[in-house]
Scaffold this active site. Structure first.
Site, PDB file in Angstrom:
ATOM      1  N   ASP A   1       0.822  -1.201   0.000  1.00 44.92           N
ATOM      2  CA  ASP A   1       0.000   0.000   0.000  1.00 44.92           C
ATOM      3  C   ASP A   1       0.863   1.261   0.000  1.00 44.92           C
ATOM      4  OD1 ASP A   1      -2.808   0.958   0.317  1.00 44.92           O
ATOM      5  OD2 ASP A   1      -2.004   1.885   2.126  1.00 44.92           O
TER       6      ASP A   1
ATOM      7  N   HIS B   1     -10.095  -1.825  -6.213  1.00 44.12           N
ATOM      8  CA  HIS B   1     -11.044  -1.424  -5.163  1.00 44.12           C
ATOM      9  C   HIS B   1     -11.094   0.094  -4.975  1.00 44.12           C
ATOM     10  CE1 HIS B   1      -7.142  -1.295  -3.434  1.00 44.12           C
ATOM     11  NE2 HIS B   1      -7.613  -0.663  -2.379  1.00 44.12           N
ATOM     12  N   ASP B   2     -10.168   0.832  -5.606  1.00 45.39           N
ATOM     13  CA  ASP B   2     -10.148   2.294  -5.478  1.00 45.39           C
ATOM     14  C   ASP B   2     -10.684   2.995  -6.719  1.00 45.39           C
ATOM     15  OD1 ASP B   2      -8.957   2.279  -2.970  1.00 45.39           O
ATOM     16  OD2 ASP B   2      -6.928   2.288  -3.794  1.00 45.39           O
TER      17      ASP B   2
HETATM   18  C1  NOJ Z   1      -4.391   2.903  -1.041  1.00 47.91           C
HETATM   19  C2  NOJ Z   1      -5.460   1.880  -0.906  1.00 47.91           C
HETATM   20  O1  NOJ Z   1      -5.596   1.181  -2.106  1.00 47.91           O
HETATM   21  C3  NOJ Z   1      -6.711   2.631  -0.502  1.00 47.91           C
HETATM   22  O2  NOJ Z   1      -7.852   1.813  -0.551  1.00 47.91           O
HETATM   23  C4  NOJ Z   1      -6.483   3.204   0.864  1.00 47.91           C
HETATM   24  O3  NOJ Z   1      -7.583   4.032   1.203  1.00 47.91           O
HETATM   25  C5  NOJ Z   1      -5.209   4.048   0.939  1.00 47.91           C
HETATM   26  N1  NOJ Z   1      -4.112   3.463   0.235  1.00 47.91           N
HETATM   27  C6  NOJ Z   1      -4.774   4.245   2.363  1.00 47.91           C
HETATM   28  O4  NOJ Z   1      -4.311   3.045   2.910  1.00 47.91           O
END
Ligand code: NOJ
Length: 526
Positions: A169, A296-297
């Site tokens: 991450d 997922h983002d």
């Molecule tokens: C990136 C992750 O993919 C996301 O889902 C998360 O909110 C942020 N990093 C913080 O960990």
């Protein structure tokens, strides 16, 4: 246990490696990216015994598991932070980034990815702590060697259990510039120039590689916001001993408005091609790409780059071809393989994602964006689009759970679900199986170099892959109307073989008559 149940499904899809979003103990302020215990499984997901059984099931099917390694920050409920905030002289104090107030305010002007200042004041000790994400996600202090040791020990713990690597991450954000200077910008994400690809990042990753990764046969992919091709060569270069791959964000910006995500601008295909091509040629022979259009983002790719209405099926298949025929490791995000679509969120109360909720407050409170516009943007770009329950069948909650899911099921589940697509030889799911198979059958898909054709064409994405005398021609129509395209003569002269297409086969001619969202892959042996 749901994952255990679906391992055969994943295997049949052609999956080699499963990347699992964080499943550790967490108060879920940011869907598990706020970890309160790195060595325990989140109660909602099961137990360590379940985890071990899952891992065994994965290995017995000859697949691998990547864990999400979230070590830029922890949860504020992690034992280290609870200790750290308890007093200035606590041994854990320096595990995090604490600073005195400056003129009675935040120590610098940095802002958080999730809106507002990147600092939170803590009454007890009269100092602020840094949080690049939510205030429940305090940043770890990577300058502290003990912190790094703790992280490496924890990594060894999971590798010892048998995990096969990590998706890391925000791996490019660990190193902050000493002194934490004020950021130069005045709007948006202020201060990022002082921690994105920060001064010690490569030193940290090499240390991690030396201490941990090099001792195991593992795969790594670092999430790397704001990283250029040149940076990516440093992270993934074959001779660098850092990471295997990074996730770039550059192609996810082709529908931003001057870097601002909250807009309903349509993706610019010429720009998308330019960015992909730069990465394809830039890393060829020196590093390795990761390929994605969803995660997922990100919103659902078929709604973003294709057409989730009339040409839903065609465009979902076309996007699969376009991405999977490139050089690199393709990532399929759950539900992508059945063409899952964006959700409709009627109001902000229906959302769960902290990024969208905070952005809604920020932009609507001072009138910068009208509430109805902001909801439209969230529906287009928000992360919750990707986080609705996986659609297995046409039963209640799409067969995902008999309980109450965190987010409502997308109403499209009656039409878009695995059970229906298993039955249909022409389904998106069966098409994905074929596309994935191609990578395994044709080494050129893995190893060939890449060359973009017609860079300025704003409806068609066409490129070649080349390996010695062998060639592939990939042609993808990104428009909802038929298009003619003249192709390089040698494919016609050598009677190229059609490897895959999302329309019935037609004879190869100098000018291809492409149907709406048609994709074709031609092969010549050379
Ligand atoms: C990136 C992750 O993919 C996301 O889902 C998360 O909110 C942020 N990093 C913080 O960990």
């Amino acid at each position: 246990r749901g994952v255990i149940e679906k391992l055969d499904y994943l295997k049949e899809l052609g999956v080699d490696v499963i990347w699992m979003s964080p499943c550790y103990k967490s108060p879920n302020d940011d869907n598990g990216y706020d970890i309160s215990d790195y060595r325990a499984i989140m109660d909602e997901f099961g137990t360590m015994e379940d985890f071990r059984e899952m891992l065994e099931g994965i290995h017995s099917r000859d697949m691998k598991l990547l864990m999400d390694l979230v070590v830029n920050h922890t949860s504020d409920e992690h034992r280290w932070f609870v200790e750290s905030r308890s007093s200035k002289d606590n041994p854990y104090r320096d595990y995090y980034i604490w600073r005195d107030p400056k003129d009675g305010k935040e120590p610098n002007n940095w802002t958080s990815y999730f809106s507002g200042p990147a600092w939170q004041y803590d009454e007890k000790t009269g100092q602020y702590y840094l949080h690049l994400f939510s205030k429940k996600q305090p940043d770890l202090n990577w300058e502290n060697e003990t912190v790094r040791r703790e992280v490496y020990d924890m990594m060894k713990f999971w590798l010892g259990i048998g995990c096969d690597g990590f998706r890391m991450d925000v791996a490019s954000l660990y190193s902050k510039t000493p002194g934490l200077p004020d950021g130069k910008g005045t709007t948006g994400l202020i201060g990022h120039e002082y921690y994105q690809n920060g001064p010690r990042i490569h030193e940290f990753l090499r240390e991690m590689n030396r201490e941990v990764l090099s001792k195991y046969d593992v795969i790594t992919v670092g999430e790397a916001p704001c990283t250029s091709v040149e940076d990516a060569i440093k992270y993934t270069g074959f001779d660098r001993q850092e990471l295997n791959m990074v996730f770039t964000f550059e192609h996810m910006d082709v529908d931003s408005d001057n870097g601002l995500k909250w807009t309903d601008k349509k993706p610019d295909l010429v720009e998308l091609k330019r960015v992909f091509s730069k990465w394809q040629t830039g890393l060829n022979g020196v590093g390795w790409n990761s390929l994605y259009l969803n995660n997922h983002d990100q919103p659902r790719m078929v709604s973003r780059f294709g057409d989730d209405g009339k040409y839903w099926k065609e465009s979902a298949k076309m996007l699969a071809v376009c991405l999977h025929m490139m050089q690199g490791t393709p990532y399929v995000y759950q539900g992508e393989e059945i063409g899952m679509k964006n959700m409709v969120f009627h109001n902000i109360e229906e959302c769960n994602d902290i990024e969208a909720i905070n952005a809604y407050k920020e932009y609507t409170s001072d009138g910068r964006i009208a509430p109805e516009d902001m909801m439209r943007y969230i529906n287009r770009k928000g992360r919750d689009n990707a986080r609705t329950p996986m659609q297995w069948n046409a039963e209640k909650n799409a067969g995902f759970t008999t309980g109450t899911p965190w987010l409502k099921t997308n109403p499209c589940y009656t039409e878009v679900n695995v059970a229906a697509q298993e039955e249909d030889p022409d389904s998106i799911l069966n098409f994905y199986r074929k596309v994935i198979r191609l990578r395994k059958d044709y080494p050129i898909v893995v190893y060939g170099s890449y060359e973009l054709l017609y860079p300025e064409h704003d409806k068609i994405y066409a490129y070649e892959r080349i390996l010695g005398q062998e060639k592939l021609l990939i042609v993808c129509n990104f428009a909802g109307e038929a298009m003619d395209l003249e192709i390089p003569a040698e494919f016609v002269e050598k009677s190229a073989k059609l490897l895959i297409s999302n329309y019935p086969e037609t004879k190869i001619t100098d000018t291809l008559h492409l149907q709406p969202y048609e994709a074709r892959v031609y092969h010549i042996e050379g």
